[in-house]
Every structure is written in C-alpha cells, then in structure tokens.
Design an enzyme around this catalytic site. Structure first.
Site, PDB file in Angstrom:
ATOM      1  N   LYS A  22       9.302   5.457  -0.458  1.00  0.00           N
ATOM      2  CA  LYS A  22       9.159   4.800   0.902  1.00  0.00           C
ATOM      3  C   LYS A  22       8.903   3.085   0.602  1.00  0.00           C
ATOM      4  O   LYS A  22       9.859   2.346   1.336  1.00  0.00           O
ATOM      5  CB  LYS A  22       7.706   4.966   1.849  1.00  0.00           C
ATOM      6  CG  LYS A  22       7.441   4.161   2.721  1.00  0.00           C
ATOM      7  CD  LYS A  22       6.176   4.589   3.719  1.00  0.00           C
ATOM      8  CE  LYS A  22       5.226   4.218   3.088  1.00  0.00           C
ATOM      9  NZ  LYS A  22       4.662   2.783   3.332  1.00  0.00           N
ATOM     10  N   ASN A  23       8.519   2.688  -0.264  1.00  0.00           N
ATOM     11  CA  ASN A  23       8.138   1.142  -0.493  1.00  0.00           C
ATOM     12  C   ASN A  23       9.251   0.666  -1.197  1.00  0.00           C
ATOM     13  O   ASN A  23       9.168  -0.626  -1.401  1.00  0.00           O
ATOM     14  CB  ASN A  23       6.818   1.094  -1.154  1.00  0.00           C
ATOM     15  CG  ASN A  23       5.430   1.486  -0.306  1.00  0.00           C
ATOM     16  OD1 ASN A  23       5.643   1.600   0.743  1.00  0.00           O
ATOM     17  ND2 ASN A  23       4.372   1.434  -1.201  1.00  0.00           N
ATOM     18  N   CYS A 116      -1.220  -0.297   8.440  1.00  0.00           N
ATOM     19  CA  CYS A 116      -2.520   0.519   8.058  1.00  0.00           C
ATOM     20  C   CYS A 116      -3.405  -0.685   8.344  1.00  0.00           C
ATOM     21  O   CYS A 116      -3.174  -1.688   7.890  1.00  0.00           O
ATOM     22  CB  CYS A 116      -2.425   0.836   6.642  1.00  0.00           C
ATOM     23  SG  CYS A 116      -1.688   2.250   6.565  1.00  0.00           S
ATOM     24  N   ARG A 121      -4.924  -8.390   5.628  1.00  0.00           N
ATOM     25  CA  ARG A 121      -3.547  -8.367   5.333  1.00  0.00           C
ATOM     26  C   ARG A 121      -2.751  -9.506   5.766  1.00  0.00           C
ATOM     27  O   ARG A 121      -2.041  -9.465   6.461  1.00  0.00           O
ATOM     28  CB  ARG A 121      -2.895  -7.095   5.533  1.00  0.00           C
ATOM     29  CG  ARG A 121      -3.734  -5.747   4.961  1.00  0.00           C
ATOM     30  CD  ARG A 121      -2.654  -4.731   5.173  1.00  0.00           C
ATOM     31  NE  ARG A 121      -2.086  -4.240   4.104  1.00  0.00           N
ATOM     32  CZ  ARG A 121      -1.205  -3.430   4.151  1.00  0.00           C
ATOM     33  NH1 ARG A 121      -1.118  -2.352   4.720  1.00  0.00           N
ATOM     34  NH2 ARG A 121      -0.480  -2.887   2.953  1.00  0.00           N
ATOM     35  N   ASP A 305      -2.774   2.755  -3.715  1.00  0.00           N
ATOM     36  CA  ASP A 305      -2.277   3.807  -2.928  1.00  0.00           C
ATOM     37  C   ASP A 305      -2.671   5.116  -3.425  1.00  0.00           C
ATOM     38  O   ASP A 305      -2.286   6.187  -2.920  1.00  0.00           O
ATOM     39  CB  ASP A 305      -0.666   3.531  -2.924  1.00  0.00           C
ATOM     40  CG  ASP A 305      -0.235   2.536  -1.772  1.00  0.00           C
ATOM     41  OD1 ASP A 305      -1.247   1.850  -1.196  1.00  0.00           O
ATOM     42  OD2 ASP A 305       0.824   2.209  -2.002  1.00  0.00           O
ATOM     43  N   ARG A 397       4.165   8.812   8.455  1.00  0.00           N
ATOM     44  CA  ARG A 397       4.623   7.292   8.047  1.00  0.00           C
ATOM     45  C   ARG A 397       5.055   7.270   6.477  1.00  0.00           C
ATOM     46  O   ARG A 397       5.861   6.796   5.983  1.00  0.00           O
ATOM     47  CB  ARG A 397       3.759   6.298   8.078  1.00  0.00           C
ATOM     48  CG  ARG A 397       3.567   5.984   9.800  1.00  0.00           C
ATOM     49  CD  ARG A 397       2.722   4.776   9.856  1.00  0.00           C
ATOM     50  NE  ARG A 397       3.071   3.832   8.581  1.00  0.00           N
ATOM     51  CZ  ARG A 397       2.043   2.802   8.090  1.00  0.00           C
ATOM     52  NH1 ARG A 397       0.719   3.197   8.155  1.00  0.00           N
ATOM     53  NH2 ARG A 397       2.511   2.011   7.110  1.00  0.00           N
TER      54      ARG A 397
END
Ligand code: UD1
Length: 418
Positions: A22-23, A116, A121, A305, A397
């Site tokens: 995903k990233n 999230c 952030r 993560d 997600r």
C-alpha cells in the site's frame, strides 16, 4: 459501519502470497501526475486507501483503467488543481500530490490531510523541502495553497527528520525541476527505493535512493512505463507475527525478507523458529517464547507499522517486554483495547510496559487506527471465545478483505453490518 466476529483458538494452515505494498502503491499512483504518458502498475493491492487515491486522482483528470491486479493511469488531461476535504481527510497520503502538481503545473491547492489518528502528523517537512525548490505556500481555511514562479529549481534539501512522505513528495517534485537536487537525511524505506526505481524506468535520473542522500538530475518529461509494485512488508510482517502467536507451521511467500530484517531479529531473539529465505519466511513451532525490549525507528529500524502487532505477541510470551515508540506520539491506542482482551499493558510517555504470560479472552473491542485494528485481530485469533471488533473500516484501508484472506487459512471470521 462493519464489525468483525472472530472465533478464538484459531489455527493457520498453509501459506500466504503477499500482494503489492500500500505504502509503495500510493506514491506510485500519484506519480502519474508527472507524465503525459501511460503509467502501468502491476501487483496493485485491493484496498480502501488505493480506491480513495484513485478517486482523488480522477478528480484531477487522471484517466484510470483497471484490469484485475493491473492499473493504467494517464495524466495528460489534468484540469483541476484543487483537492477537496472529503477525500483528503480520509488519507494523509493525499499530501503527496502537492509536489508533483507544483512541479508540473506551478500551482496546487489541497485540504490539510487526515488519515490515522496516531499523532499530530504535521506537514512542515514537506513544505520546507518544496520551499527549498522555490515553491511558496499559504495556509487558508484549512487548505495549503502552493505556487511556483515558472519552474521548481533544483537545490540542496536538508530534512530535519527522515520523513517518508516528505522524501517522496520532494523526490517527485524534483524529477521535473530545473537542475540538480540533493535530498539530505532522506528516508531509507524500501518504498522510497520502489518509487525511485519506477520513476527511473520512466526516464527520471535518480541515484542513491535507500541511502541518506538522494541525488536527482531534473529532466524535461517522463515516458511510459510498466512497473511491478514491491510486496507489502507490513502485511508480510503481520502474518509472520500471527503465525508465531499461533505456533503452527505456516509460510509467508512472495516477499523480500531482507525488508523484514529488524522484525526477524526481534522474533528470533524472542525464541521464534523461523526459516528465512530471500523471498519467503517459514514459521515453525517453537518450545518457548520470551519477552524482549524494542524501540521503533526509521528504516532499517523496527517499523512503527508493526509495533501494535508485536505488542499482541508480547502479551502471550514468557516474561515481560517493553516497546518505546519513537515515530508517532499517539500510537498506543490499541493498548486499552488489548487490555480489554486480557492483556496487562501500561503506558508511560512513549514507552509501553507489557506483562507476559497472559491469555486473551474474547470481548467487544473498538478499532482505532489501521495497525491497531490488526493487532486486535491477532489477539482475537489466540483468544478463548469470540471477539467482536467494531469500526473495522481502518482495517480495510491496509488489509485486503481480511475475513476472506484469513478465512481461507483456517480461522473462523465473519463480517457483519452494524
Ligand atoms: C509513512 C507511512 C506510515 C508509516 C510512517 C512511518 C505511507 C502512506 N505511510 O507515513 O504507514 O507509519 O511512514 O514509517 O507511506 N512529521 C513531521 N512533519 C512532516 C512530516 C512528518 O513532523 O512534515 C513527523 C510525523 O508527525 C511523524 C514522523 O514525522 O511523527 C514520521 O512521519 P512520516 O515518516 O512522514 O510518515 P508518513 O509519510 O506520514
């Protein structure tokens, strides 16, 4: 809103082949804004964040054709420069469109991003880097408005912290900038290398990705490419931890195990019995697992993560453990929920103290962020009785239809609408 109902004392059997990251996929999709030619990406994961990024890019005028695991994007008819709150609030990675838009069109307006709820952030490092290349910014009514006088100009960009997103944003912006850019203290994550490799296959001139300094020689335009997305190291790590918790034979395939070195070292220190090959990790039963202390850190350190997932494992091993979270200041939201399932974890500032030798018991819990949600799934698989996980949209997600993926491997797991 959906909930998951998971039966405990589960077994995992066989193996899983891990899909694209995903990233990696998110910045790769965004890079379609930089070129007028087709960008074909293979091994695309089927995830909510990926769908949202496609919606966002379509709003800009990127044409998108989907074919099974493959996607073709074309950015030659971009008509919009404004990203709306509704999509951006769902996904922090939306900020990645800022660099490419400024670079190609000289202007961009984007709602401040969400994603999230794992900390404040901010996006200061993104803006600082893009300013070094000549962009100017204003923040107005919750929007970042960026402008460039003619072209971005290559420069030295020294990052105060190796932010993954800021490195990607600046990297994409500098590919079409005039002259040379040097990103100093860049993030070294494998996803950065993947982005650089894909951009290079489009004709960009990037060297040093994966190290502390990335050099970019600006080019005038990019050409067509067909690129295979890297496999998801976080999904791979999650399944490896699940198999260690369940303590049965299981294999995680189609990965680059080198990207999981820090996890493998930690698990072996705990006593896990792993057969590590270049593209797979086999988890074998073991006699005893012990507690350890770890600290999250930028790559090649232990990934934030995977912090929630290894915490779930730490609850059921012999002896106590500690985790220091150094990347996000609010990334322990899974702690009260794991405690509801029978864990004994206390948090003081950025450190979690985890008591071992616990046995999870099924309960009702609430998913709070993406990786926190999956740590609850892991605990539920090992629990006595049934666990109900509410608010699972965060899970969607980052994990492809987890009830189907896990269901095929043995566990009893079903999704219900609330
Ligand atoms: C990416 C990953 C995310 C992962 C994180 C850290 C994607 C889509 N997401 O997120 O899964 O958890 O890397 O490995 O790839 N920061 C600032 N100012 C900035 C940017 C970041 O202070 O301008 C701070 C953040 O608040 C955070 C830390 O830097 O505390 C790391 O953030 P960053 O590396 O940027 O993570 P993301 O790119 O958001």
């Amino acid at each position: 809103m959906d909930k998951l109902i998971i039966s405990g004392n589960a077994k995992l059997k066989g193996s899983i082949a891990v899909k694209g990251s995903k990233n990696s996929a998110l910045p790769l999709l965004v890079s379609s804004l930089l070129t007028n030619k087709d960008l074909i990406l293979r091994n695309l994961p089927d995830l909510e964040d990926i769908n949202n990024m496609q919606k966002l890019l379509k709003e800009y005028g990127v044409s998108i054709k989907n074919k099974k695991n493959e996607i073709t994007l074309n950015g030659k008819n971009i008509f919009n420069r404004v990203a709306d709150y509704d999509i951006v609030r769902k996904m922090r990675a939306s900020i990645l469109i800022l660099g490419p838009l400024l670079s190609k069109f000289g202007e961009a307006k984007i709602s401040l991003p969400g994603g999230c709820a794992i900390g404040t952030r901010p996006i200061d490092i993104h803006l600082l880097g893009l300013k070094q290349l000549g962009a100017e910014f204003q923040i107005e009514n919750g929007f970042v408005i960026g402008k460039v006088n003619k072209h971005l100009i290559g420069n030295n960009v020294d990052l105060p912290f190796p932010s993954v997103g800021a490195t990607e944003n600046i990297l994409m912006a500098s590919v079409l900038a005039k002259g040379n850019t040097k990103i100093i203290n860049s993030a070294k994550e494998p996803e950065i290398i993947d982005l650089a490799n894909s951009l290079n296959s489009m004709g960009a001139k990037i060297s040093g990705a994966g190290s502390k300094i990335i050099l970019i020689e600006g080019v005038n335009s990019l050409k067509k490419t067909n690129y295979q997305i890297l496999s998801d190291r976080i999904v791979a790590g999650t399944f490896i931890i699940a198999a260690v918790m369940i303590n049965k034979n299981f294999k995680v395939k189609k990965i680059n195990s080198h990207h999981l070195d820090s996890l493998i070292v930690a698990l072996e220190k705990m006593g896990a019995n792993l057969k590590v090959k270049k593209t797979s990790v086999e988890i074998l039963p073991t006699e005893k697992l012990l507690g350890i202390n770890i600290k999250t850190a930028p790559y090649p350190g232990f990934p934030t993560d995977l912090q929630a997932q290894i915490m779930a494992l730490m609850c059921i091993v012999d002896g106590d453990s500690e985790i220091k979270e150094t990347i996000f200041e609010n990334r322990f939201m899974h702690v009260p929920e794991l405690n509801r399932l029978g864990a004994d974890i206390k948090v003081k500032k950025e450190t979690a103290y985890i008591k071992g030798n616990r046995k999870f018991k099924g309960a009702q819990v609430m998913a709070s962020d993406l990786r926190a949600s999956v740590s609850l799934v892991l605990a539920a698989l090992c629990a006595n009785g049934k666990t109900v996980i509410n608010r699972v949209y965060h899970l969607d997600r980052g994990y492809e239809k987890i009830e189907k993926t896990l269901g095929k491997l043995g566990p009893k797991i079903k999704r219900e609408k609330i």
